[in-house]
Motif scaffolding. Structure first.
Motif, PDB file in Angstrom:
ATOM      1  N   ALA A  88      36.392  41.258  60.085  1.00 21.70           N
ATOM      2  CA  ALA A  88      35.761  42.396  59.409  1.00 21.70           C
ATOM      3  C   ALA A  88      36.232  42.486  57.951  1.00 21.70           C
ATOM      4  N   TYR A  89      37.505  42.195  57.712  1.00 21.54           N
ATOM      5  CA  TYR A  89      37.987  42.157  56.331  1.00 21.54           C
ATOM      6  C   TYR A  89      37.241  41.100  55.526  1.00 21.54           C
ATOM      7  N   LEU A  90      37.098  39.903  56.104  1.00 16.88           N
ATOM      8  CA  LEU A  90      36.404  38.831  55.384  1.00 16.88           C
ATOM      9  C   LEU A  90      34.942  39.181  55.142  1.00 16.88           C
ATOM     10  N   ASP A  91      34.302  39.804  56.114  1.00 16.90           N
ATOM     11  CA  ASP A  91      32.906  40.218  55.940  1.00 16.90           C
ATOM     12  C   ASP A  91      32.787  41.263  54.828  1.00 16.90           C
ATOM     13  N   ALA A  92      33.734  42.186  54.769  1.00 16.48           N
ATOM     14  CA  ALA A  92      33.714  43.218  53.722  1.00 16.48           C
ATOM     15  C   ALA A  92      33.969  42.597  52.345  1.00 16.48           C
ATOM     16  N   ILE A  93      34.824  41.583  52.290  1.00 21.90           N
ATOM     17  CA  ILE A  93      35.073  40.877  51.030  1.00 21.90           C
ATOM     18  C   ILE A  93      33.785  40.240  50.535  1.00 21.90           C
ATOM     19  N   GLU A  94      33.051  39.623  51.440  1.00 20.20           N
ATOM     20  CA  GLU A  94      31.780  39.007  51.061  1.00 20.20           C
ATOM     21  C   GLU A  94      30.802  40.051  50.532  1.00 20.20           C
ATOM     22  N   GLU A  95      30.737  41.185  51.212  1.00 22.83           N
ATOM     23  CA  GLU A  95      29.825  42.249  50.780  1.00 22.83           C
ATOM     24  C   GLU A  95      30.206  42.758  49.391  1.00 22.83           C
TER      25      GLU A  95
ATOM     26  N   VAL B  28      51.882  28.576  46.496  1.00 17.55           N
ATOM     27  CA  VAL B  28      51.379  29.843  45.961  1.00 17.55           C
ATOM     28  C   VAL B  28      52.015  31.028  46.693  1.00 17.55           C
ATOM     29  N   LYS B  29      52.308  32.047  45.928  1.00 15.89           N
ATOM     30  CA  LYS B  29      52.852  33.288  46.477  1.00 15.89           C
ATOM     31  C   LYS B  29      51.705  34.265  46.700  1.00 15.89           C
ATOM     32  N   ALA B  30      51.829  35.074  47.730  1.00 20.24           N
ATOM     33  CA  ALA B  30      50.784  36.039  48.057  1.00 20.24           C
ATOM     34  C   ALA B  30      50.480  36.950  46.869  1.00 20.24           C
ATOM     35  N   GLY B  31      51.505  37.379  46.158  1.00 21.72           N
ATOM     36  CA  GLY B  31      51.307  38.282  45.025  1.00 21.72           C
ATOM     37  C   GLY B  31      50.416  37.699  43.947  1.00 21.72           C
ATOM     38  N   GLU B  32      50.534  36.400  43.728  1.00 19.98           N
ATOM     39  CA  GLU B  32      49.703  35.746  42.718  1.00 19.98           C
ATOM     40  C   GLU B  32      48.231  35.779  43.133  1.00 19.98           C
ATOM     41  N   ILE B  33      47.970  35.519  44.403  1.00 19.43           N
ATOM     42  CA  ILE B  33      46.591  35.567  44.915  1.00 19.43           C
ATOM     43  C   ILE B  33      46.073  36.991  44.860  1.00 19.43           C
ATOM     44  N   LEU B  34      46.894  37.951  45.267  1.00 14.21           N
ATOM     45  CA  LEU B  34      46.473  39.355  45.257  1.00 14.21           C
ATOM     46  C   LEU B  34      46.137  39.825  43.849  1.00 14.21           C
ATOM     47  N   ASP B  35      46.938  39.419  42.866  1.00 15.04           N
ATOM     48  CA  ASP B  35      46.653  39.786  41.477  1.00 15.04           C
ATOM     49  C   ASP B  35      45.310  39.229  41.025  1.00 15.04           C
ATOM     50  N   TRP B  36      45.035  37.968  41.347  1.00 18.47           N
ATOM     51  CA  TRP B  36      43.754  37.337  41.003  1.00 18.47           C
ATOM     52  C   TRP B  36      42.591  38.083  41.650  1.00 18.47           C
ATOM     53  N   LEU B  37      42.705  38.359  42.940  1.00 19.29           N
ATOM     54  CA  LEU B  37      41.613  39.028  43.654  1.00 19.29           C
ATOM     55  C   LEU B  37      41.379  40.446  43.142  1.00 19.29           C
ATOM     56  N   LYS B  38      42.446  41.134  42.779  1.00 19.05           N
ATOM     57  CA  LYS B  38      42.299  42.490  42.239  1.00 19.05           C
ATOM     58  C   LYS B  38      41.675  42.454  40.851  1.00 19.05           C
TER      59      LYS B  38
ATOM     60  N   TYR C 247      37.960  40.591  41.215  1.00 21.90           N
ATOM     61  CA  TYR C 247      36.987  41.079  42.200  1.00 21.90           C
ATOM     62  C   TYR C 247      37.226  42.510  42.666  1.00 21.90           C
ATOM     63  N   GLY C 248      38.269  43.152  42.182  1.00 17.44           N
ATOM     64  CA  GLY C 248      38.540  44.536  42.542  1.00 17.44           C
ATOM     65  C   GLY C 248      38.968  44.722  43.990  1.00 17.44           C
ATOM     66  N   LEU C 249      39.521  43.684  44.601  1.00  9.31           N
ATOM     67  CA  LEU C 249      39.932  43.784  46.003  1.00  9.31           C
ATOM     68  C   LEU C 249      41.322  44.403  46.113  1.00  9.31           C
ATOM     69  N   GLY C 250      41.474  45.277  47.100  1.00  8.77           N
ATOM     70  CA  GLY C 250      42.766  45.890  47.368  1.00  8.77           C
ATOM     71  C   GLY C 250      43.646  44.994  48.214  1.00  8.77           C
ATOM     72  N   ARG C 251      44.822  45.488  48.506  1.00  8.69           N
ATOM     73  CA  ARG C 251      45.828  44.695  49.217  1.00  8.69           C
ATOM     74  C   ARG C 251      45.386  44.288  50.623  1.00  8.69           C
ATOM     75  N   GLY C 252      44.823  45.200  51.393  1.00  8.38           N
ATOM     76  CA  GLY C 252      44.425  44.871  52.765  1.00  8.38           C
ATOM     77  C   GLY C 252      43.411  43.748  52.824  1.00  8.38           C
TER      78      GLY C 252
END
Length: 96
Positions: free
Chosen positions: A5-12, A35-45, A48-53
């Motif tokens: 469901a998270y992945l589907d919401a990311i696509e949407e 790669v560290k998770a924080g680096e990916i999270l920073d890129w996605l935020k 793409y405006g994605l939050g942590r979850g």
């Protein structure tokens, strides 16, 4: 919310399938070992405006692949899924 469901919401939200985002991550040099998770999270935020979850669901796919622990399959917890393999090719092509 399940991993799928998270992945589907990311696509949407982004208009990109999880597989497309995975390919973009690899093109940026994000790989499983370094790669560290924080680096990916920073890129996605930032891009793409994605939050942590939501971001952490994609971090899992980038670092560990589409397989999830079988304990989540058919479970009653918040991360329950129907399969131990996440569908990365988009909601429109997901088998029923």
């Amino acid at each position: 919310m399940s991993f799928q469901a998270y992945l589907d919401a990311i696509e949407e939200k982004t208009g990109l399938t999880p597989r497309q985002l995975l390919e973009l991550a690899h093109s940026r040099g994000y790989d499983q070992e370094t790669v560290k998770a924080g680096e990916i999270l920073d890129w996605l935020k930032t891009d793409y405006g994605l939050g942590r979850g939501h971001g952490m669901a994609l971090v899992h796919v980038i670092k560990k692949g589409p397989e999830i622990d079988a304990k989540h399959v058919g479970a009653t917890g918040s991360h329950r899924d129907d399969s131990d393999t996440l569908w990365l090719d988009g909601r429109a092509t997901k088998p029923s």
